[in-house]
Design a protein around this motif. Structure first.
Motif, short mmCIF file in Angstrom:
data_model
loop_
_atom_site.label_atom_id
_atom_site.label_comp_id
_atom_site.label_asym_id
_atom_site.label_seq_id
_atom_site.Cartn_x
_atom_site.Cartn_y
_atom_site.Cartn_z
N VAL A 4 -9.20 10.38 0.97
CA VAL A 4 -10.30 10.96 0.27
C VAL A 4 -10.60 9.46 -0.72
O VAL A 4 -11.44 10.09 -1.61
CB VAL A 4 -9.55 11.86 -0.70
N GLU A 5 -9.68 8.50 -1.95
CA GLU A 5 -9.71 8.24 -2.53
C GLU A 5 -8.34 6.27 -2.74
O GLU A 5 -7.53 7.35 -1.80
CB GLU A 5 -9.33 9.16 -4.23
N GLN A 6 -9.21 5.69 -2.81
CA GLN A 6 -8.06 4.94 -3.13
C GLN A 6 -8.41 4.03 -4.06
O GLN A 6 -9.94 4.10 -4.43
CB GLN A 6 -8.17 3.95 -1.66
N GLY A 7 -7.72 3.03 -4.94
CA GLY A 7 -7.77 2.38 -5.47
C GLY A 7 -6.81 1.68 -6.54
O GLY A 7 -5.25 1.83 -5.98
N PRO A 8 -6.27 0.87 -7.43
CA PRO A 8 -5.37 0.59 -8.33
C PRO A 8 -4.56 1.42 -8.71
O PRO A 8 -5.19 2.07 -8.78
CB PRO A 8 -5.33 -0.36 -9.24
N GLN B 114 -10.81 10.28 -9.66
CA GLN B 114 -11.91 10.87 -9.88
C GLN B 114 -12.29 12.43 -8.67
O GLN B 114 -13.33 13.34 -8.98
CB GLN B 114 -12.75 9.65 -9.09
N HIS B 115 -11.70 12.55 -7.19
CA HIS B 115 -11.39 13.75 -6.97
C HIS B 115 -10.62 14.98 -7.34
O HIS B 115 -9.58 14.97 -7.39
CB HIS B 115 -10.67 13.11 -5.39
N GLU B 116 -11.27 16.00 -7.10
CA GLU B 116 -10.11 17.69 -7.03
C GLU B 116 -9.19 18.01 -6.40
O GLU B 116 -8.44 17.52 -6.72
CB GLU B 116 -11.60 18.33 -7.19
N ILE C 172 0.99 -0.97 -0.09
CA ILE C 172 0.22 -0.17 -0.27
C ILE C 172 1.03 1.38 0.22
O ILE C 172 2.23 1.72 0.98
CB ILE C 172 -0.67 -0.18 1.13
N CYS C 173 0.77 2.42 -0.75
CA CYS C 173 1.44 3.78 -1.09
C CYS C 173 0.58 4.59 -0.41
O CYS C 173 -0.76 4.75 -1.03
CB CYS C 173 1.58 3.72 -2.10
N LEU C 174 0.46 5.37 0.62
CA LEU C 174 0.18 6.18 0.96
C LEU C 174 0.41 7.50 -0.15
O LEU C 174 1.98 7.64 0.49
CB LEU C 174 0.08 6.37 2.58
N LEU C 175 -0.29 8.71 0.08
CA LEU C 175 -0.25 9.39 -0.73
C LEU C 175 -0.76 10.86 0.07
O LEU C 175 -1.96 10.30 0.54
CB LEU C 175 -0.38 10.04 -2.04
N GLY C 176 0.07 12.06 -0.09
CA GLY C 176 -0.85 13.47 0.41
C GLY C 176 -0.54 14.37 1.01
O GLY C 176 1.19 14.09 1.26
N PRO C 177 -0.49 15.92 1.08
CA PRO C 177 0.15 16.72 1.84
C PRO C 177 0.38 16.49 3.02
O PRO C 177 -0.24 15.68 3.61
CB PRO C 177 -0.64 17.40 1.40
N SER C 178 1.53 16.74 3.30
CA SER C 178 1.99 17.03 4.77
C SER C 178 0.94 17.47 6.04
O SER C 178 -0.24 18.72 5.27
CB SER C 178 3.27 18.18 4.86
N VAL D 156 5.45 -0.09 -7.97
CA VAL D 156 5.42 -1.19 -6.92
C VAL D 156 3.99 -1.46 -6.38
O VAL D 156 2.90 -2.36 -5.56
CB VAL D 156 6.09 -1.06 -6.20
N ALA D 157 3.04 -0.55 -6.23
CA ALA D 157 1.84 -0.74 -4.71
C ALA D 157 0.76 -1.64 -6.26
O ALA D 157 0.78 -1.77 -7.05
CB ALA D 157 1.52 0.47 -4.18
N ASP D 158 -0.05 -2.25 -4.37
CA ASP D 158 -1.58 -2.92 -5.44
C ASP D 158 -1.96 -2.16 -4.88
O ASP D 158 -3.55 -2.30 -5.75
CB ASP D 158 -1.60 -3.94 -4.56
N ARG D 159 -2.06 -1.14 -4.42
CA ARG D 159 -3.05 -0.11 -3.62
C ARG D 159 -2.74 1.26 -3.16
O ARG D 159 -1.41 0.46 -2.56
CB ARG D 159 -4.01 -0.81 -3.09
#
Length: 272
Positions: free
Chosen positions: A234-238, A247-249, A39-45, A221-224
Motif C-alpha cells: 500500500v505504501e513504503q518509504g523511510p 499518506q494512505h487511509e 526493511i520492516c514489513l508492517l500490516g494487519p494479520s 532501525v529500518a531504512d525502509r
C-alpha cells in the motif's frame, strides 16, 4: 551463476503472486532489498507479510512472478523463456544463504543451545565439530548466552530461546536474515533483549527483512518501512515518512490501531 553487481538489489521480486487454493494471498508484489538494507514489513494479520518471507526462503512455492536472490532466480531455472523447478539439492544450496527466525523458536528440545547452533553447520556445511563449536560459542557470546551453552530449551526463557534461534540462523553465515514477528510470542519484559540483538545485527550491516509490530524498533532501525494490506504493498518509504506522515487511509487506520493496542498493553503492565 550469479549475475549480481554491487549496485544490484540482493532481493529482486517481480509480480509475486501466491494462491492457497482459491484464496489469493499476494496479488502481484514488486519488492527490492539492497545489500545492507533493513526493511520492516508492517500490516494487519492476513496481509501477506509472512507469506512473502516464506517465498523468499522457499518454504512456499510461487504461484506467479519471480524472485531473484543475488542475481540468481530462486526455485527455478529459466531456459528459452520457460521455467523449470530446481532440484531439492539446488534449492537447499540457495536456502543456505538465507537465515530465518520464526515467531516460535523451533529449537530442538532434546539438544542444548550449543548443539542447536552447531547442527546445521556440521550437517549442511560439513564443518568439523571443533570448528563448529568455536564459531557457535562466538555467536552465543554475541547474543549474550555463552553462559547458557549447555542449557536445554526448557531451561531457557522465551527471550533466551529466541536469541539461540538467532545464533543458529547466523551460524550458516547468511547473506540475508528474515525475521517473522520474532517478539510476538514473548512476554513484554523479554522483547527488549531480542530487539537489542537485532539492532546489533543491523548496525553491523546485516541485510534484514523484519515482519514486526514493534513501531519503535521500525522507526529506529529500518531504512525502509513497507506497509502491506490484502496482499498488496500500500505504501513504503523511510520510517519518518510512513510512520509519522502516512499518506494512505489504510496505513493511518492500521497505525492508529497499533498505537491504541500498545497503550492498553502499557497500562496493563503498570497495574499492581
Amino acid at each position: 551463476m550469479s549475475t549480481s553487481t554491487s549496485s544490484a538489489p540482493l532481493v529482486h521480486a517481480v509480480n509475486v503472486i501466491k494462491h492457497f487454493g482459491s484464496h489469493q494471498v499476494l496479488q502481484g508484489i514488486d519488492f527490492d532489498v539492497s545489500r545492507g538494507e533493513v526493511i520492516c514489513l508492517l500490516g494487519p494479520s492476513g496481509s501477506g507479510k509472512t507469506t512473502l518471507l516464506r517465498l523468499v526462503n522457499q518454504l512456499e512455492k510461487l504461484t506467479g512472478g519471480r524472485i531473484w536472490f543475488d542475481g540468481e532466480l530462486l526455485g527455478f531455472t529459466e531456459r528459452d523463456g520457460k521455467l523449470y523447478t530446481r532440484n531439492d539439492r539446488d534449492i537447499a544450496r540457495q536456502r543456505a544463504k538465507i537465515g530465518m527466525v520464526f515467531q516460535r523458536f523451533n529449537l530442538f528440545p532434546h539438544k542444548t543451545a550449543l548443539e542447536n547452533v552447531i547442527e546445521a553447520p556440521r550437517q549442511v556445511k560439513g564443518l568439523s565439530k571443533k570448528t563448529a563449536i568455536t564459531e557457535a560459542m562466538a555467536l552465543l557470546d554475541r547474543v549474550g548466552l555463552a553462559d547458557r551453552a549447555n542449557y536445554y530449551p526448557s531451561q531457557l526463557s522465551g527471550g533466551q530461546q529466541q536469541r539461540v534461534a538467532i545464533a543458529r540462523a547466523l551460524a550458516m553465515r547468511p547473506e540475508l536474515m528474515l525475521f517473522d514477528e520474532p517478539t510476538s510470542a514473548l512476554d513484554p519484559e523479554l522483547v527488549g533483549e531480542v530487539l537489542a540483538v537485532m539492532r546489533d545485527l543491523a548496525s553491523a550491516g546485516m541485510t534484514m527483512i523484519v515482519v514486526t509490530h514493534e513501531m519503535a524498533f521500525a522507526n529506529e532501525v529500518a531504512d525502509r518501512v513497507v506497509f502491506m494490506d490484502a496482499g498488496v504493498v500500500v505504501e513504503q518509504g523511510p520510517p519518518a515518512e510512513v510512520l509519522l506522515h502516512p499518506q494512505h487511509e489504510r496505513t493511518k487506520s492500521f497505525l492508529r490501531r497499533v498505537r491504541q493496542e500498545a497503550e492498553v498493553e502499557s497500562a496493563r503492565i503498570r497495574l499492581p
